[in-house]
Scaffold this motif. Structure first.
Motif, PDB file in Angstrom:
ATOM      1  N   ASP A  35      61.174 -13.532  29.899  1.00 23.16           N
ATOM      2  CA  ASP A  35      61.504 -14.725  31.117  1.00 23.16           C
ATOM      3  C   ASP A  35      61.431 -14.216  32.143  1.00 23.16           C
ATOM      4  O   ASP A  35      62.336 -13.923  32.983  1.00 23.16           O
ATOM      5  N   CYS A  84      70.553 -21.619  31.327  1.00 20.66           N
ATOM      6  CA  CYS A  84      69.591 -20.921  32.907  1.00 20.66           C
ATOM      7  C   CYS A  84      69.478 -21.472  33.564  1.00 20.66           C
ATOM      8  O   CYS A  84      70.179 -21.318  35.586  1.00 20.66           O
ATOM      9  N   ARG A 132      74.304 -22.903  39.936  1.00 21.45           N
ATOM     10  CA  ARG A 132      74.781 -21.864  39.216  1.00 21.45           C
ATOM     11  C   ARG A 132      76.083 -22.213  39.046  1.00 21.45           C
ATOM     12  O   ARG A 132      77.043 -20.930  38.869  1.00 21.45           O
ATOM     13  N   ASN A 188      67.850 -10.169  32.451  1.00 23.50           N
ATOM     14  CA  ASN A 188      68.943 -10.521  31.981  1.00 23.50           C
ATOM     15  C   ASN A 188      69.319  -8.577  30.815  1.00 23.50           C
ATOM     16  O   ASN A 188      69.296  -7.190  31.272  1.00 23.50           O
TER      17      ASN A 188
END
Ligand SMILES: Nc1nc2c(c(=O)[nH]1)N[C@H]1C(S)=C(S)[C@@H](COP(=O)(O)OP(=O)(O)OC[C@H]3O[C@@H](n4cnc5c(=O)[nH]c(N)nc54)[C@H](O)[C@@H]3O)O[C@H]1N2
Ligand SMILES: Nc1nc2c(c(=O)[nH]1)N[C@H]1C(S)=C(S)[C@@H](COP(=O)(O)OP(=O)(O)OC[C@H]3O[C@@H](n4cnc5c(=O)[nH]c(N)nc54)[C@H](O)[C@@H]3O)O[C@H]1N2
Ligand code: SF4
Ligand SMILES: [Mo]
Length: 685
Positions: free
Chosen positions: A25, A151, A312, A576
């Motif tokens: 990702d 995400c 975020r 991650n």
């Protein structure tokens, strides 16, 4: 013929090279060349023919073969023999595993209905087929649906509110810019290949700014680094707009032709953001704000590369919306090398609905936001979640509010299946573990979110042990659940062929032979005279929104009384919770550390390199302290998402992050948390 092509084509070659793609990702989606010997990948390097990634790999992927052939790879299905979380399992056959799963699911469906089953997946592999392989299965089953919002949904929403479906600029356009702003993006870790273009722009005279909350490794590429208070970027963008207008730096012809609502913004919003107020909100001095506006306003083609971190927050979508609006004021969207790149959306290049098959759902089933996994496993009723099926994700450590997530995973009455390459923290809580293939063992079709490249892959090596791909595993489960639709009997390659057979304007001019051969090709961005919004203009004023104009919203943590804002930032050496299987990469991170400014350490009697405990109302996490001038006072930085077994204490960073959501689209708020820190000594460590 290029020598590499020669080598790939040369069947007699004792170490054939196979083309593949980095499956992770990451916006770059690097082209890979894999050297295979005796059915094993022995070396992995970058594909020099890849137009965006150009043969370079990041440090994480230079030894992908160590992940693929790691002695820790799961090679058989497993059944739990000890308490949940203990990691005690015995090997079983695939047949037994599938019988166990199908039997238990049938009983759950009988007693509670299929919505008691919750799938959970995210970004372990980004290929269109393997990533989405579970969708048709769970739609057909009638399970609860997962909102995959961990995400960047707030970032997407922010772009859309201003630009609609306008495609992002090509990443190479940055070369033509004279002012590059890396805004909330640690590109050295998360978008390395974009920095090629940035360096090229620099060579041609561009200035480079970094706007972040601490000095990340990307600071090395920047001429100026601006450190803002976490969650204050929306105010910064509005403050810059105020100054651009005050100082007469607007592009009036562009605003008149291509922009909707500047007058309203100017009258109703900008007066509220004078530099003094914006300085108080962002922590940047008034003189700095004035210089920033002057430089931005006089640049020929300013280019913003916007990261995801600043979305975020509780104000994430609005912050992105405001930043995306900024280039409109100086007409940067009309200039080659100018504008803003959030991510390269390519969703219209392939008919992904042919993979996800939402039409298999016979009635609209319950939606569960993946950021609420803790809540879903511990509190959700009607029906309670009785079964969880996790694939290519590791929620025990990546999901927010770890203590509650683990409490949920510990439930004896919860039947958990985890399909994984490794015995991750999540897999340790499973009743049944299924071994997953790596990307080198499967077929797939890749797009990228940092470039417009696409690539088709075929297996470079046979499956390791008895591992199976996501696609092949759902085919088995479909059979066991009695799904007769021929869709579930196709191979991954059949489905890729089907996707490629359906036309899209994005693929009209691509070299299909090259694509079929596994080589990278670039999509053509469809051109248009107007912007992809309902009005055809950039919508500073968006009448379809409940808030038609942007404004500054404070983040959640601004109202909390703990003194430090926690940055849960990416590290150079992991992605991650992926790559923690490689000990060399772990070592390069130097342990699970918390970075604090010397003043903050001194005020708390904290000693460099000693264990410290970060805490808030959600939990406590032990880190090794790194005292660093790279972090401003008031901020604590925890890079990486470590596995529990590698942590100096019992928990990792997400025990400090909340299940609160962004202002739009239910996104995660990993960066919007406050903590305090105390020495770990005296805590029995
Ligand atoms: N090496 C590595 N690469 C990765 C990942 C990884 O974990 N490691 N993760 C992958 C994934 S899944 C994704 S989504 C992308 C994410 O890629 P990025 O967008 O680069 O990463 P983010 O985590 O979103 O945050 C980037 C930066 O935002 C900063 N930031 C946080 N809050 C604020 C703020 O309020 N204002 C400003 N200006 N900056 C702020 C953080 O300090 C951090 O440096 O990267 C991908 N690539
Ligand atoms: N504190 C903190 N938390 C974060 C973040 C952060 O920066 N800081 N980042 C957040 C973001 S942006 C994201 S996107 C999420 C990502 O969270 P996840 O999507 O859970 O990503 P990973 O941690 O990479 O875990 C992916 C898992 O998939 C497995 N896997 C890989 N390939 C396959 C496959 O083909 N099949 C199967 N079945 N398994 C496979 C890998 O072994 C790995 O364990 O984490 C979020 N959580
Ligand atoms: S993680 Fe990103 S930069 Fe590294 S090899 Fe994969 S796609 Fe390339
Ligand atoms: Mo992500």
């Amino acid at each position: 013929m290029h020598p590499l092509q020669q080598a790939i084509n040369d069947e007699e070659n004792s170490t054939p090279l196979r083309r593949s793609v980095c499956p992770y990702d990451c916006p770059d989606a690097c082209g890979l060349l894999v050297e295979v010997e005796g059915g094993r990948a022995v070396r992995v390097s970058g594909d020099p023919e890849h137009p965006f990634t150009r043969g370079a790999l990041c440090p994480k992927m230079r030894h992908y073969e160590r992940t693929v052939h790691s002695p820790q790879r799961l090679t058989t299905p497993l059944a739990r023999t000890g308490p949940k979380g203990s990691g005690a399992f015995r090997p079983i056959s695939w047949e037994t595993a599938v019988d166990l799963i199908a039997g238990r699911w049938r009983r759950i469906i009988e007693s509670y209905g299929a919505e008691a089953i919750l799938p959970y997946s995210f970004g372990g592999t980004m290929g269109l087929i393997q990533r989405n392989a579970g969708h048709p299965f769970f739609y057909r089953l009638g399970a609860s649906r997962l909102e995959r919002t961990i995400c960047a949904p707030a970032k997407k929403a922010g772009w859309k509110m201003v630009m609609g479906s306008t495609p992002a600029p090509h990443p190479d356009a940055v070369v033509q810019s004279d002012l590059v702003i890396l805004w909330g993006i640690n590109a050295a870790a998360t978008n390395v290949h974009f920095l090629h273009g940035v360096r090229e722009a620099k060579k041609r005279g561009a200035r480079v700014w970094l706007i972040d909350t601490y000095r990340t490794p990307t600071a090395a590429t920047a001429d100026e680094v601006f450190l803002v208070r976490p969650g204050s970027d929306g105010a910064l963008a509005l403050g810059l707009m105020h100054l651009l207008e005050r100082d007469g730096r607007l592009d009036h012809p562009f605003l008149k032709e291509g922009v909707q609502g500047f007058d309203e913004l100017s009258q109703k919003v900008l007066p509220d953001y004078p530099p003094e107020r914006v300085s108080a909100l962002t922590g940047l001095p008034v003189t700095t704000l004035e210089t920033m506006a002057a430089v931005y306003g006089s640049a020929r083609a300013p280019f913003i590369r916007l990261g995801t971190g600043l979305s975020r927050y509780g104000n994430g979508a609005m912050a992105v919306r405001t930043i995306v609006a900024l280039p409109a004021l100086v007409g940067a969207y009309g200039k080659p090398g100018g504008g803003c790149l959030c991510s390269t959306g390519t969703s219209e290049a392939f008919a992904i609905s042919e993979v996800t098959r939402e039409d298999f759902m016979t009635r609209s089933t319950r939606l569960v936001n993946m950021n609420h996994l803790g809540y879903a496993l511990t509190e959700l009723a009607d029906p309670p979640v009785q079964a969880l099926y996790v694939y290519h994700s590791n929620p025990a450590v990546v999901a927010p509010d770890q203590n509650v997530v683990l409490k949920g995973l510990e439930r004896e009455d919860l039947f958990t299946v985890v399909h994984e390459r490794f015995l991750t923290d999540t897999a340790r809580y499973a009743d049944v573990v299924l071994p997953a293939t790596s990307s080198l063992e499967t077929s797939d079709l890749y797009t990228a979110y940092g470039s417009y490249c696409i690539q088709r892959t075929r297996p470079a090596i046979p499956s390791v042990g008895q591992s199976r791909s996501n696609w092949d595993t759902f085919a088995l489960l479909a059979q066991a659940m009695g799904f007769t639709d021929p869709f579930f009997r196709q191979s991954a390659d059949d489905l890729i062929d089907r996707l490629l057979s359906l036309p899209s304007p994005w693929r009209e001019h691509i070299d299909t032979a090259k694509l079929a051969d596994g080589q990278v090709v670039e999509l053509a961005i469809p051109t248009s005279e107007s912007f992809g919004t309902p009005s055809g203009r950039i919508e500073l004023l968006n009448p379809a929104e409940s808030e038609p104009l942007p404004r500054y919203i404070p983040p959640y943590a601004a109202n909390e009384d703990l003194p430090l804002r926690l940055m849960t930032a990416p590290t150079l050496f992991a992605l991650n919770s992926t790559f923690y299987e490689q000990s060399e990469l772990r070592e390069r991170q130097g342990g699970m550390r918390l970075l604090l400014h010397p003043e903050e350490a001194k005020a708390r009697d904290l000693v460099d390199a000693s264990p410290v405990i970060a805490f808030n109302s959600l939990g406590e996490v032990t880190f090794l302290l790194e005292i660093s001038e790279r972090v401003p006072p008031g901020v604590a930085v925890a890079e990486g998402v470590w596995w529990l077994e590698q942590a100096p204490g019992l928990r990792t960073v997400n025990a400090l992050t909340s299940q609160r959501l962004t202002d739009r689209e239910g996104g995660s708020t990993f960066y919007d948390n406050a903590v305090d820190v105390r020495p770990a000594s005296g805590d029995g460590l």
